[in-house]
Design an enzyme around this catalytic site. Structure first.
Site, short mmCIF file in Angstrom:
data_model
loop_
_atom_site.label_atom_id
_atom_site.label_comp_id
_atom_site.label_asym_id
_atom_site.label_seq_id
_atom_site.Cartn_x
_atom_site.Cartn_y
_atom_site.Cartn_z
N LYS A 114 0.83 -1.21 0.00
CA LYS A 114 0.00 0.00 0.00
C LYS A 114 0.86 1.25 0.00
O LYS A 114 0.57 2.22 -0.68
CB LYS A 114 -0.87 0.01 1.25
CG LYS A 114 -2.37 -0.14 1.23
CD LYS A 114 -3.22 0.57 0.35
CE LYS A 114 -4.69 0.65 0.31
NZ LYS A 114 -5.53 0.20 1.33
N LYS A 196 -5.78 -4.37 -11.86
CA LYS A 196 -6.87 -4.71 -10.95
C LYS A 196 -7.79 -3.50 -10.77
O LYS A 196 -7.32 -2.37 -10.66
CB LYS A 196 -6.24 -5.12 -9.61
CG LYS A 196 -7.18 -5.14 -8.45
CD LYS A 196 -6.43 -5.46 -7.16
CE LYS A 196 -7.41 -5.27 -6.02
NZ LYS A 196 -6.82 -5.36 -4.71
N LYS A 199 -10.12 1.63 -6.53
CA LYS A 199 -10.51 3.02 -6.32
C LYS A 199 -9.36 3.97 -6.55
O LYS A 199 -9.54 5.11 -6.95
CB LYS A 199 -11.05 3.19 -4.89
CG LYS A 199 -12.39 2.51 -4.71
CD LYS A 199 -12.73 2.21 -3.26
CE LYS A 199 -14.01 1.37 -3.21
NZ LYS A 199 -14.29 0.79 -1.91
#
Ligand code: TRP
Ligand code: SF4
Length: 332
Positions: A114, A196, A199
């Site tokens: 992340k 993928k 958002k």
């Protein structure tokens, strides 16, 4: 009645997109008939990455709750609520944090992934590092037996089990329950660019998108990059549009598209138009319902308020046990 208790959450970092629908919501709707289910909007988790944009989270909370109901989550069958409406999650998270070694958190693959993915965001906070502890609290506080998750969430669930095991080992008894995963078999849905659907990649189709937006998005999707001209033969297996056809188009027609793409009998423009029509048909009920709900935010709010009351009563029960075994507080 119920085969056990199920809990899952969705982070309020954006509206629900088709990846969320196929990877989670569709499954949840099925589960609400078989299990005692708790589903929530994780707004504190969204703060771990979006703490500088609080207004966005508030907006997403409302949108996602609307998405939940539009997809068919039914407050008569399951409990739907906001994480931050049940303060006990935070209390348990603090307590679990006391027994969670920092290296366990640093080892979670999503931690470094992340940070890499969201470069430009400041992800150095204790809250971001502690993301899985809060998630463990979300799960443990309902003594959930099962957590439906996608594969990407497995490390978080494994860590939840480790934290619960450590808690029960230190404080004795089986105060908390080790949850099992209910793997969603849906594969990761490609976004419009082939990565993928996410958002943060700006490659998603949202349940809330209007017709024109949906059309534009699918029409601009990347297909077989080697198919430059109308007469070039195509390769469905590398095409994002075909990945959607596989989900939405009936097998007989799918086989024809496969064949006609390879022989260049069908062009990408027509192939996309057909997908868009199929999508509109299949999602008509959900998208209509969503528009209806959007006009009734008080209704959505009321569902969440009632859900929070039910959730709180379970969470409070667990916290009484937790405080007791940790010997918190005292009476003369
Ligand atoms: N981490 C999950 C996600 O990004 C959201 C989440 C928060 C969650 N708490 C949870 C999922 C508890 C399952 C159980 O999608
Ligand atoms: Fe993809 Fe359809 Fe174009 Fe073939 S014809 S490359 S399946 S969009």
């Amino acid at each position: 009645m119920a085969k056990g208790r199920v809990l899952s959450g969705m982070q309020a970092s954006g509206m629900a997109h088709l990846g969320n629908y196929h990877g989670a919501l569709k499954n949840w709707v099925r589960l609400q008939d078989e299990y005692e289910c708790f589903f929530f909007v994780a707004d504190w988790h969204a703060l771990t990455t979006l703490f500088q944009e609080p207004g966005r989270i508030r907006k997403h909370c409302r949108e996602i709750a609307t998405d939940f109901l539009a997809c068919g989550l039914d407050p008569e069958k399951c409990t739907i609520f906001m994480q931050s409406d049940v303060l006990e999650h935070a209390e348990l998270s603090v307590l679990l944090g006391m027994i969670t070694p920092v290296p366990w958190l640093e080892r979670v693959p999503t931690y470094k992934d992340k940070q890499r993915e969201m470069e430009g965001h400041d992800l150095s906070s204790i809250g971001f590092l502690g993301y899985p502890v809060l998630q463990a609290a979300d799960i443990a506080i309902y003594r959930a037996d099962f957590v439906p998750v996608g594969e990407d969430q497995l490390p978080h669930l494994e860590l939840t089990r480790e934290i619960v095991r450590r808690f029960n080992h230190i404080y004795g008894a089986d105060a908390l329950v080790e949850p099992k995963e209910l793997l969603t078999e849906a594969k990761v849905l490609p976004g419009l660019d082939g990565r993928k659907m996410s958002k943060s990649y700006n490659n998603a189709v949202y349940l809330a998108d209007d017709d024109e937006t949906v059309r534009k998005k699918f029409m601009s999707a990347v297909t077989d990059p080697q198919r430059q001209r109308r007469n070039d033969p195509g390769r469905p297996e590398v095409c994002n549009i075909f990945a959607y056809h596989k989900l939405y188009t009936k097998p007989e027609r799918l086989a024809e598209i496969d064949r006609d793409c390879r022989s260049a009998a069908i062009g990408c423009v027509d192939c996309k138009k057909e997908l868009i029509q199929t999508f509109f048909t299949l999602f008509a009920v959900i998208r209509d319902k969503r528009r209806e709900l959007e006009a009734k935010p008080e209704h959505v709010r009321q569902v969440l308020d009632e859900g929070a009351i039910r959730a709180r009563s379970v969470a409070q029960e667990t916290m009484e046990t937790v405080r007791e075994v940790m010997q918190m507080g005292w009476k003369p």
